[in-house]
Write an enzyme that holds these catalytic residues in place. Structure first.
Site: not given
Ligand SMILES: NC(=O)c1ccc[n+]([C@@H]2O[C@H](COP(=O)([O-])OP(=O)(O)OC[C@H]3O[C@@H](n4cnc5c(N)ncnc54)[C@H](OP(=O)(O)O)[C@@H]3O)[C@@H](O)[C@H]2O)c1
Length: 240
Positions: A147, A160
């Site tokens: 990120s 985070y």
């Molecule tokens: N969205 C943003 O603005 C943003 C920006 C920069 C970086 N990121 C990074 O991008 C990545 C994906 O983010 P996203 O926005 O797609 O988030 P999201 O929609 O909340 O999805 C997160 C995913 O991680 C899984 N997960 C969470 N905790 C887990 C655990 N303990 N065991 C197994 N799976 C787990 C969730 O599935 P379950 O809940 O079913 O386990 C879900 O599939 C993350 O690393 C986040 O930090 C996001």
């Protein structure tokens, strides 16, 4: 033949958001994708969608906080396919919204264990499979979804930010350990992406979209073998 035909890609956190977009993209490029998260029903939905578009997908529902489950999953991939070409460490949680001194230790542990220990455990389980593949002339690629919060301060998101600064350090260090096997380790550091992660802020078409991250992952894993991109920083064009 599609570019990733015959390859096996593991994507964590692929039940929704960025991970689901990455899984769809890698499958469309010909890879067999093994997608993981805790929510089995949502994983199955993503897999069904991939298969109905002609791709190959399998699911494994487990918690990344459970090292034994990760070991079992890696063993099953090794047994079934004898290879892992791509590992995308995407799963992550935020717990963003209050100052660090008000954060309960259990929330700190969840953030650090999911975002930093999870990728460590996945690399511990899958790097040996990639190293074995490199002896047979194959190149592996690990992509860690970090990120911009891994480069900048994040007020009310210190845990985070710490996890993502840590993930960047891990990425660059492991890249040095694995390059001798021809295995590339990259980070993608997006700014704000339009997923449920940002649910409190509502949806916005000014943010990056999950497919934008998938495009960068596709670019990384299709570099010529001699070319290795360490990290890609991404920002939405318009300020959200
Ligand atoms: N969205 C943003 O603005 C943003 C920006 C920069 C970086 N990121 C990074 O991008 C990545 C994906 O983010 P996203 O926005 O797609 O988030 P999201 O929609 O909340 O999805 C997160 C995913 O991680 C899984 N997960 C969470 N905790 C887990 C655990 N303990 N065991 C197994 N799976 C787990 C969730 O599935 P379950 O809940 O079913 O386990 C879900 O599939 C993350 O690393 C986040 O930090 C996001």
């Amino acid at each position: 033949m599609a570019e990733l035909t015959g390859q096996v890609a593991v994507v964590t956190g692929a039940a929704r958001g960025i991970g689901a977009a990455i899984a769809r993209r890698l499958a469309a490029m010909g890879a067999t994708v093994a997608i993981t998260a805790r929510d089995e029903a949502r994983l199955n939905e993503v897999a069904r969608e991939i298969e109905s578009s002609g791709g190959k997908a399998e699911t494994a529902a487990f918690d990344l906080l459970d090292p034994a489950a990760i070991t079992r999953f890696a063993e099953s991939i090794q047994k079934r396919y004898g290879r892992c070409d791509i590992l995308v460490n995407n799963a992550g949680v935020g717990f963003i919204g209050s100052p660090l001194h008000q954060m309960p230790p259990k929330d700190w542990d969840t953030v650090l264990n999911t975002n930093l220990r999870g990728p460590y455990l996945m690399i511990r389980a899958f790097a040996p499979i990639m190293i074995e593949g490199s002896k047979q002339g194959r190149a592996g690629h690990i992509v860690n979804i970090s990120s911009l919060a891994g480069h900048n301060p994040l007020k009310n998101g210190a845990a985070y930010a710490a996890s993502k600064w840590g993930l960047n350090g891990l990425t660059y260090s492991v890249a040095e350990e694995l390059r001798e096997y021809g295995i590339r380790v990259s980070a993608v550091a997006p700014g704000s992406v339009n997923t449920g992660f940002n649910v409190a802020r509502g949806s916005s078409d000014k943010r990056l979209q999950p497919d934008d991250i998938a495009s960068v992952v596709a670019m990384l894993v299709t570099q010529a073998p001699q070319s290795f991109v360490s990290e890609v920083l991404m920002r939405p064009t318009m300020k959200p």
